[in-house]
Design a protein around this motif. Structure first.
Motif, mmCIF file in Angstrom:
data_model
loop_
_atom_site.group_PDB
_atom_site.id
_atom_site.type_symbol
_atom_site.label_atom_id
_atom_site.label_comp_id
_atom_site.label_asym_id
_atom_site.label_seq_id
_atom_site.Cartn_x
_atom_site.Cartn_y
_atom_site.Cartn_z
ATOM 1 N N GLU A 84 58.149 74.297 81.950
ATOM 2 C CA GLU A 84 58.210 73.089 81.129
ATOM 3 C C GLU A 84 59.539 72.987 80.384
ATOM 4 O OE1 GLU A 84 54.172 73.703 82.316
ATOM 5 O OE2 GLU A 84 55.521 75.079 81.275
ATOM 6 N N LEU A 85 59.997 74.116 79.857
ATOM 7 C CA LEU A 85 61.271 74.100 79.144
ATOM 8 C C LEU A 85 62.421 73.861 80.116
ATOM 9 C CD1 LEU A 85 62.707 74.322 76.467
ATOM 10 C CD2 LEU A 85 62.786 76.806 76.744
ATOM 11 N N VAL A 89 65.109 70.890 79.520
ATOM 12 C CA VAL A 89 66.555 71.135 79.407
ATOM 13 C C VAL A 89 67.299 70.418 80.534
ATOM 14 C CG1 VAL A 89 68.356 72.912 79.460
ATOM 15 C CG2 VAL A 89 66.237 73.323 78.184
ATOM 16 N N TYR A 90 66.728 70.431 81.734
ATOM 17 C CA TYR A 90 67.353 69.727 82.855
ATOM 18 C C TYR A 90 67.516 68.241 82.541
ATOM 19 C CZ TYR A 90 67.726 67.265 87.298
ATOM 20 O OH TYR A 90 68.137 66.405 88.293
ATOM 21 N N GLU A 91 66.464 67.626 82.012
ATOM 22 C CA GLU A 91 66.526 66.203 81.683
ATOM 23 C C GLU A 91 67.606 65.917 80.650
ATOM 24 O OE1 GLU A 91 62.575 65.248 80.519
ATOM 25 O OE2 GLU A 91 61.732 65.490 82.535
ATOM 26 N N SER A 92 67.746 66.804 79.662
ATOM 27 C CA SER A 92 68.778 66.619 78.635
ATOM 28 C C SER A 92 70.173 66.680 79.256
ATOM 29 C CB SER A 92 68.646 67.681 77.547
ATOM 30 O OG SER A 92 67.447 67.523 76.831
ATOM 31 N N PHE A 93 70.412 67.673 80.098
ATOM 32 C CA PHE A 93 71.724 67.785 80.755
ATOM 33 C C PHE A 93 71.983 66.581 81.654
ATOM 34 C CE2 PHE A 93 72.030 72.185 79.433
ATOM 35 C CZ PHE A 93 73.388 72.444 79.443
ATOM 36 N N HIS A 94 70.965 66.159 82.382
ATOM 37 C CA HIS A 94 71.119 65.022 83.302
ATOM 38 C C HIS A 94 71.519 63.758 82.540
ATOM 39 C CE1 HIS A 94 70.521 62.772 86.986
ATOM 40 N NE2 HIS A 94 69.759 61.916 86.328
ATOM 41 N N GLU A 95 70.867 63.528 81.406
ATOM 42 C CA GLU A 95 71.179 62.338 80.607
ATOM 43 C C GLU A 95 72.566 62.432 79.970
ATOM 44 O OE1 GLU A 95 66.674 61.054 79.110
ATOM 45 O OE2 GLU A 95 67.974 62.265 77.817
ATOM 46 N N THR A 104 73.716 68.965 88.133
ATOM 47 C CA THR A 104 72.803 69.916 87.500
ATOM 48 C C THR A 104 71.576 70.100 88.378
ATOM 49 O OG1 THR A 104 73.530 69.220 85.289
ATOM 50 C CG2 THR A 104 71.464 70.431 85.428
ATOM 51 N N VAL A 105 71.140 71.343 88.503
ATOM 52 C CA VAL A 105 69.951 71.664 89.297
ATOM 53 C C VAL A 105 69.018 72.518 88.450
ATOM 54 C CG1 VAL A 105 69.071 72.929 91.320
ATOM 55 C CG2 VAL A 105 71.139 71.521 91.521
ATOM 56 N N ILE A 128 69.768 75.337 85.561
ATOM 57 C CA ILE A 128 68.753 75.706 84.563
ATOM 58 C C ILE A 128 67.645 76.405 85.328
ATOM 59 C CG2 ILE A 128 67.061 74.876 82.895
ATOM 60 C CD1 ILE A 128 69.971 72.663 83.607
ATOM 61 N N ALA A 129 67.296 77.630 84.922
ATOM 62 C CA ALA A 129 66.360 78.398 85.730
ATOM 63 C C ALA A 129 65.511 79.337 84.889
ATOM 64 C CB ALA A 129 67.124 79.205 86.789
ATOM 65 N N THR A 130 64.311 79.604 85.391
ATOM 66 C CA THR A 130 63.477 80.661 84.826
ATOM 67 C C THR A 130 63.911 81.982 85.471
ATOM 68 O OG1 THR A 130 61.813 80.155 86.506
ATOM 69 C CG2 THR A 130 61.498 79.186 84.315
#
Length: 414
Positions: A84-85, A89-95, A104-105, A128-130
């Protein structure tokens, strides 16, 4: 208003992006962290969720990479504890990077590794990765960290809680020592700081809120109640107070599923989200909650750090958490970005020790209120737990008897 962002050293492209996204003024963590991050310093940052910390590291990374080479290679890695995190974080970077050519992946478990492999094969600048899925891609040769210039550990304390320290060490072995590293954590205990200073090089330490503190915008309240009547009380609160959106935390996966079913029997649309659910099921439950199709989202602590729900006003601790630190993270889902929120804990008599541990951690006495018709009894069978341990003359049982007597006398007077 954006002039305050400009003073932090951000470029015109990013200023335009944050203006379009509705940013007005930088938060405290952004003001403190962005200039140092732009200067290439290692950071050790203590900040609660909802303080704008993602943008505090995303904006400097985007600016730095956008001004560099056009060659598509992995130069920034953000490691997070949960799916979920990672999505958040991905959405924030994408925007924030929409006006740049940066790619960004996101890579995390529960979804097809083949799809991620295909995306990574096309090249990316930011990943962004777990930890587990990141190592999968490293071992398969899908990515390399030899060009990495910036490494971020977000919610580092949660990663340690989840047992990711061995994975973190494996990841670090793949990184070159000449890099910028930023370490973000909501709580700082000795173990966290020791690990941070092994990783960081002469870091700038930033603490924007007292360690283990809760947001001042969150009203906290405890309702004592018998364990077997918690679901009944929760349904009463949702119905009588007309809550249209409430996030509820349980201790166990089974408990989250069971509670969702019980609320449904009371006519309250609910969905559960936990580690046993597929990523698709978790995402659907979250989307339904955000879109108003579901009034109550029942979650285990796996979701406590990664959920970002705009203007969430109510959080309920159906069970007191195993670890007092998790209380801080749970209620951090509300009262974000200056919004007002309320956090209610339903406490059975045998959970008083958990409450005391929380109060010691946050150095605050939480107010308690007995709701008429839901007063707790001393029947241990009702609570399906072991009787409270005696502590000399002031046993928990004696304390509860005294409270019942006081409450009964108040009822007579009224």
């Amino acid at each position: 208003m954006l002039s305050e962002f400009k003073t932090l050293g951000l470029c015109h492209t990013l200023l335009s992006s944050i203006s379009e996204l509705g940013y007005q003024t930088p938060t405290e963590v952004q003001t403190e962290a962005i200039p140092h991050a732009l200067a290439g310093r290692d950071l050790l940052v203590g900040a609660q969720t909802g303080t704008g910390k993602t943008a505090a590291f995303a904006l400097p990374i985007i600016q730095s990479l956008a001004q560099g080479t056009d060659e598509r290679r992995l130069r920034a890695l953000i490691v997070v504890p949960t799916r979920e995190l990672a999505q958040q974080v991905y959405e924030s970077f994408h925007e924030l990077s929409s006006d740049t050519n940066l790619v960004t992946v996101a890579a995390y478990g529960g979804t097809s590794i083949r799809v991620q492999t295909s995306r990574l094969a096309k090249g990316c600048d930011i990943l962004i990765a777990t930890p587990g899925r990141l190592l999968d891609h490293l071992y398969c040769g899908n990515i390399t960290l030899k060009h990495l210039s910036t490494l971020v550990f977000d919610e580092a304390d949660r990663m340690l809680d989840m047992g990711f320290l061995p994975d973190i060490k494996r990841i670090l072995k793949r990184c070159k020592p000449e890099r910028q590293t930023m370490f973000f954590s909501a709580t700082f205990d000795k173990k966290i700081k020791n690990m941070a200073y092994e990783i960081l090089n002469d870091p700038v330490e930033i603490q924007v809120s007292p360690s283990n503190s809760t947001a001042t915008t969150v009203e906290q309240l405890v309702y004592p109640v018998d364990r077997k009547r918690k679901a009944e009380l929760l349904a009463f609160l949702i119905g009588s107070r007309n809550w249209q959106q409430v996030l509820v935390f349980t201790k166990t996966k089974q408990g989250s599923d069971q509670l969702a079913k019980e609320l449904a029997l009371d006519g309250i649309k609910a969905a559960s989200i936990n580690g046993d659910k597929s990523q698709g099921a978790r995402q659907k439950a979250l989307d339904d909650f955000k879109n108003g199709k579901v009034r109550a989202l029942i979650a285990t602590d796996v979701a406590a750090r990664g959920l970002d729900i705009e203007k969430l006003e109510q959080v309920v601790n159906f069970d007191m958490p195993y670890k007092p630190e998790d209380y801080v993270h749970r209620i951090g889902r509300t009262g974000r970005a200056g919004q007002i929120g309320i956090a209610i804990s339903l406490m059975s008599p045998n959970e008083e020790d958990s409450l005391l541990a929380i109060e010691r951690l946050i150095d605050t006495k939480l107010p308690q209120e007995w709701l008429k018709g839901f007063e707790p009894s001393l029947d241990t069978e009702m609570n399906n737990e072991k009787p409270p341990r005696k502590r000399g003359r002031n046993s928990e049982k004696q304390k509860m008897k005294a409270r019942l007597k006081i409450h009964a006398n108040r009822g007579k007077k009224n």
